[in-house]
Scaffold this motif. Sequence first.
Motif, PDB file in Angstrom:
ATOM      1  N   ILE A  65       0.853  -1.189   0.000  1.00 56.18           N
ATOM      2  CA  ILE A  65       0.000   0.000   0.000  1.00 56.18           C
ATOM      3  C   ILE A  65       0.892   1.243   0.000  1.00 56.18           C
ATOM      4  CG2 ILE A  65      -1.768   1.274   1.276  1.00 56.18           C
ATOM      5  CD1 ILE A  65      -2.725  -1.370   2.407  1.00 56.18           C
ATOM      6  N   THR A  66       0.650   2.145  -0.942  1.00 55.31           N
ATOM      7  CA  THR A  66       1.443   3.373  -1.047  1.00 55.31           C
ATOM      8  C   THR A  66       0.650   4.614  -0.647  1.00 55.31           C
ATOM      9  OG1 THR A  66       0.826   3.560  -3.383  1.00 55.31           O
ATOM     10  CG2 THR A  66       2.885   2.417  -2.866  1.00 55.31           C
ATOM     11  N   GLY A  67      -0.657   4.488  -0.496  1.00 51.19           N
ATOM     12  CA  GLY A  67      -1.482   5.629  -0.116  1.00 51.19           C
ATOM     13  C   GLY A  67      -2.694   5.181   0.685  1.00 51.19           C
ATOM     14  N   VAL A  68      -3.121   6.010   1.628  1.00 50.29           N
ATOM     15  CA  VAL A  68      -4.278   5.705   2.480  1.00 50.29           C
ATOM     16  C   VAL A  68      -5.216   6.905   2.473  1.00 50.29           C
ATOM     17  CG1 VAL A  68      -3.000   4.123   3.966  1.00 50.29           C
ATOM     18  CG2 VAL A  68      -3.095   6.557   4.551  1.00 50.29           C
ATOM     19  N   PRO A  69      -6.492   6.711   2.818  1.00 50.85           N
ATOM     20  CA  PRO A  69      -7.415   7.853   2.878  1.00 50.85           C
ATOM     21  C   PRO A  69      -6.982   8.868   3.932  1.00 50.85           C
ATOM     22  CG  PRO A  69      -8.602   5.759   2.877  1.00 50.85           C
ATOM     23  CD  PRO A  69      -7.167   5.433   3.058  1.00 50.85           C
ATOM     24  N   VAL A  70      -7.264  10.112   3.665  1.00 55.72           N
ATOM     25  CA  VAL A  70      -6.949  11.175   4.633  1.00 55.72           C
ATOM     26  C   VAL A  70      -7.749  10.928   5.908  1.00 55.72           C
ATOM     27  CG1 VAL A  70      -7.109  13.645   5.094  1.00 55.72           C
ATOM     28  CG2 VAL A  70      -6.410  12.841   2.835  1.00 55.72           C
ATOM     29  N   GLY A  71      -7.073  10.996   7.025  1.00 57.96           N
ATOM     30  CA  GLY A  71      -7.727  10.745   8.308  1.00 57.96           C
ATOM     31  C   GLY A  71      -7.517   9.341   8.820  1.00 57.96           C
ATOM     32  N   VAL A  72      -6.956   8.456   8.003  1.00 55.35           N
ATOM     33  CA  VAL A  72      -6.677   7.078   8.441  1.00 55.35           C
ATOM     34  C   VAL A  72      -5.210   7.007   8.850  1.00 55.35           C
ATOM     35  CG1 VAL A  72      -6.619   4.653   7.777  1.00 55.35           C
ATOM     36  CG2 VAL A  72      -8.426   6.137   6.915  1.00 55.35           C
ATOM     37  N   PRO A  73      -4.907   6.808  10.136  1.00 56.79           N
ATOM     38  CA  PRO A  73      -3.504   6.716  10.555  1.00 56.79           C
ATOM     39  C   PRO A  73      -2.839   5.488   9.943  1.00 56.79           C
ATOM     40  CG  PRO A  73      -4.974   7.029  12.445  1.00 56.79           C
ATOM     41  CD  PRO A  73      -5.836   6.730  11.273  1.00 56.79           C
ATOM     42  N   GLU A  74      -1.540   5.608   9.721  1.00 58.24           N
ATOM     43  CA  GLU A  74      -0.798   4.486   9.124  1.00 58.24           C
ATOM     44  C   GLU A  74      -0.876   3.240   9.997  1.00 58.24           C
ATOM     45  OE1 GLU A  74       3.817   3.595   7.753  1.00 58.24           O
ATOM     46  OE2 GLU A  74       3.093   5.660   7.905  1.00 58.24           O
ATOM     47  N   SER A  75      -0.901   3.420  11.325  1.00 60.15           N
ATOM     48  CA  SER A  75      -0.961   2.276  12.231  1.00 60.15           C
ATOM     49  C   SER A  75      -2.311   1.580  12.212  1.00 60.15           C
ATOM     50  CB  SER A  75      -0.655   2.741  13.665  1.00 60.15           C
ATOM     51  OG  SER A  75      -1.578   3.747  14.067  1.00 60.15           O
ATOM     52  N   GLU A  76      -3.351   2.244  11.667  1.00 53.99           N
ATOM     53  CA  GLU A  76      -4.694   1.664  11.660  1.00 53.99           C
ATOM     54  C   GLU A  76      -5.012   0.948  10.351  1.00 53.99           C
ATOM     55  OE1 GLU A  76      -7.134   1.908  14.092  1.00 53.99           O
ATOM     56  OE2 GLU A  76      -5.687   2.802  15.472  1.00 53.99           O
ATOM     57  N   VAL A  77      -4.119   0.976   9.377  1.00 53.44           N
ATOM     58  CA  VAL A  77      -4.432   0.405   8.059  1.00 53.44           C
ATOM     59  C   VAL A  77      -4.694  -1.092   8.164  1.00 53.44           C
ATOM     60  CG1 VAL A  77      -3.531  -0.022   5.756  1.00 53.44           C
ATOM     61  CG2 VAL A  77      -3.148   2.190   6.845  1.00 53.44           C
ATOM     62  N   THR A  78      -3.826  -1.809   8.881  1.00 48.84           N
ATOM     63  CA  THR A  78      -3.999  -3.255   9.033  1.00 48.84           C
ATOM     64  C   THR A  78      -5.314  -3.569   9.727  1.00 48.84           C
ATOM     65  OG1 THR A  78      -1.599  -3.506   9.181  1.00 48.84           O
ATOM     66  CG2 THR A  78      -2.942  -5.363   9.901  1.00 48.84           C
ATOM     67  N   ILE A  79      -5.662  -2.798  10.749  1.00 51.37           N
ATOM     68  CA  ILE A  79      -6.909  -3.029  11.490  1.00 51.37           C
ATOM     69  C   ILE A  79      -8.110  -2.797  10.591  1.00 51.37           C
ATOM     70  CG2 ILE A  79      -8.293  -2.216  13.447  1.00 51.37           C
ATOM     71  CD1 ILE A  79      -5.693  -1.478  14.854  1.00 51.37           C
ATOM     72  N   VAL A  80      -8.045  -1.741   9.768  1.00 52.54           N
ATOM     73  CA  VAL A  80      -9.163  -1.442   8.867  1.00 52.54           C
ATOM     74  C   VAL A  80      -9.374  -2.584   7.872  1.00 52.54           C
ATOM     75  CG1 VAL A  80      -9.923   0.097   7.016  1.00 52.54           C
ATOM     76  CG2 VAL A  80      -8.962   1.056   9.100  1.00 52.54           C
ATOM     77  N   LEU A  81      -8.299  -3.086   7.278  1.00 56.12           N
ATOM     78  CA  LEU A  81      -8.422  -4.154   6.287  1.00 56.12           C
ATOM     79  C   LEU A  81      -8.867  -5.467   6.932  1.00 56.12           C
ATOM     80  CD1 LEU A  81      -5.310  -3.484   4.028  1.00 56.12           C
ATOM     81  CD2 LEU A  81      -7.687  -2.894   3.592  1.00 56.12           C
ATOM     82  N   GLU A  82      -8.358  -5.771   8.138  1.00 57.25           N
ATOM     83  CA  GLU A  82      -8.783  -6.996   8.821  1.00 57.25           C
ATOM     84  C   GLU A  82     -10.256  -6.917   9.198  1.00 57.25           C
ATOM     85  OE1 GLU A  82      -6.205  -7.618  12.130  1.00 57.25           O
ATOM     86  OE2 GLU A  82      -4.563  -8.444  10.921  1.00 57.25           O
ATOM     87  N   GLN A  83     -10.704  -5.742   9.639  1.00 59.34           N
ATOM     88  CA  GLN A  83     -12.117  -5.575   9.972  1.00 59.34           C
ATOM     89  C   GLN A  83     -12.979  -5.721   8.730  1.00 59.34           C
ATOM     90  OE1 GLN A  83     -13.510  -4.852  13.260  1.00 59.34           O
ATOM     91  NE2 GLN A  83     -15.242  -5.569  12.057  1.00 59.34           N
TER      92      GLN A  83
END
Length: 616
Positions: free
Chosen positions: A521-539
């Motif tokens: 992943i090279t980009g995430v939505p604004v407001g989504v912390p980098e540390s939360e990306v894995t949690i968002v995808l797992e959820q």
Amino acid sequence: MSDIIQLLPDHVANQIAAGEVVQRPASVVKELLENSIDAGALEIKLILKEAGKTLVQVIDDGKGMSVTDARLSFERHATSKIRSAEDLFKLNTKGFRGEALASIAAIAHVELKTKQENDELGTCIVIEGSEVKSQNVVVTPKGTSVSVKNLFFNIPARRNFLKSNTVELRHVTDEFHRVALAHPNIAFSMFHNGGEQFSLPATNYRQRVVNIFGTKTNEKLVPVEEATEVLTVSGFVGKPEFSKKTKSEQFFFVNNRFVKSPYLNHAINAAFEGLLKDGYHPTYFLNLTVDPQTIDINIHPTKTEIKFDDEHTLYAILRSSVKHSLGQFNIAPVLDFDSDANLDTPYNYKNKSGKTPTITVDSSFNPFASSGAAPQKQNYNRQLKTQAHWESLYVGLESKSNDALNNFDEVTFESEAKTESIFKSSEVSPEKTTYQLRQKYIVSTIKSGMLIIDQNRAHQRILYENLLKQLTSKEATTQQLLFPLNISFSTSDIAIIKQLQSDLEFAGFQFSDVKDESVIITGVPVGVPESEVTIVLEQLISDVENDVPDQNFSASDLLAKSMAKSLSIKTGQSLNADEQEHILNSLFACKEPSVSPTNKTTFITLGVDDIEKKFM
């Protein structure tokens, strides 16, 4: 008055029995795979079309059936494992060609081809809705091939209750994983619509887990081995740092049969107590071997629930076994009260040898010698030179300080720098209009009384509508990452991410590569912390597995709900006055402020009359 009780025809009775055994294509897959295992197969192939709705075919190289057995296998109450009622309490097999085939044949088109090793020709039987259409002699390899076509063709109401192909394929994959994990000594393969999904060679248990869930799983596993008179435990548990917010990687096998047991799951959670973060669940792949006479597996039609004679003993043994393994491999923290940390060798000096200290003595020094002695004179001169050096630092300060004392106009005082706020506050501070109750509710006053808002549900509603707007308009803003994120997933999870990749990109995610076992992943939505990306995808993966939208449901809606659930303010989080006001105002700017995305109440009102009634 005429009699009203009558016996049901066989085809109706079979359809009713099928309702208990066959709920979806995954049920057919489970029964056919278990039949192949009981037949002694060493290689089993599963072929699917349209997630099993059109075709479920299982081919094995087992011992096959005779002509008589092939015909009797489709009769009700026909079985090869039970001879008396006592056999129900000492089962070692899964059920060889009995009862299940009769139920499946009642609601589908079934074709059976089978041949024993010593026979020259095999048998082919075609059945449609419990009615035998043909029985012929055919040329077929050793073993059995069962094709189940057009499931629920004669029960349209049941067929309408089936979910989309993606959902049904997920259930089939889960059943395939459960059977394959329980029997690592058998080679399995799975094909869907002509494409190979899994190819699992016969191997050991650890390698089977890695082959199914990805190579990254190997570093996460901690072996568990314990043998007692009551219970034998073997398998693996996951390291605490690799725990997940979902329960997708939790497997119990009792005598090589997958079971669900909340009681034993609690034992695993007790062993991991203090090692997991809140909301995370341990990973485990455990095989339990017990005496078949001490368990009852027939309390549920699908045999996924089990009853033990002595649950308390099994609970204690299982918890102790897992805790022992975590401690043995230094996963759990250990307190050693006998060692002194001050005596430990520093890391930098670990591989260095000790050196004997050297002491130098001035043999010519004599404190009672006369002042004219040469050594004493040298030391005295050295002291004078050193004293002159530090005294030079203060040369000129005395005159300046005296001048400053005589002239008070030049005296200045140091003080802290005074910085003004960017936003100038009014002289009268505004009255506080919101309060936080137990770090869960936001309380505010309204004209008619009092307003109480659930902060988590309210924030979910706010995020949900904002995300849904971005997804539908496809105008989400992406925040580029300085370093790309490489996140590992299992093969089945990667399939879900590929399916939702376009919607994730509309939401603001950017993928540079999606591999078989990881995504970059090279980009995430604004407001989504980098540390939360894995949690968002797992959820998101968990929601697709469990809530699974139907084919008429929007994938964007599911994605917005899942991300809102992951990113929303949680219960227990403290909010300042500005944050409380922001949630209050944003909630009532939503289109549906009264309910959360999952249709739960976001706020309630207490009128003045309701409050006054409490004081009557």
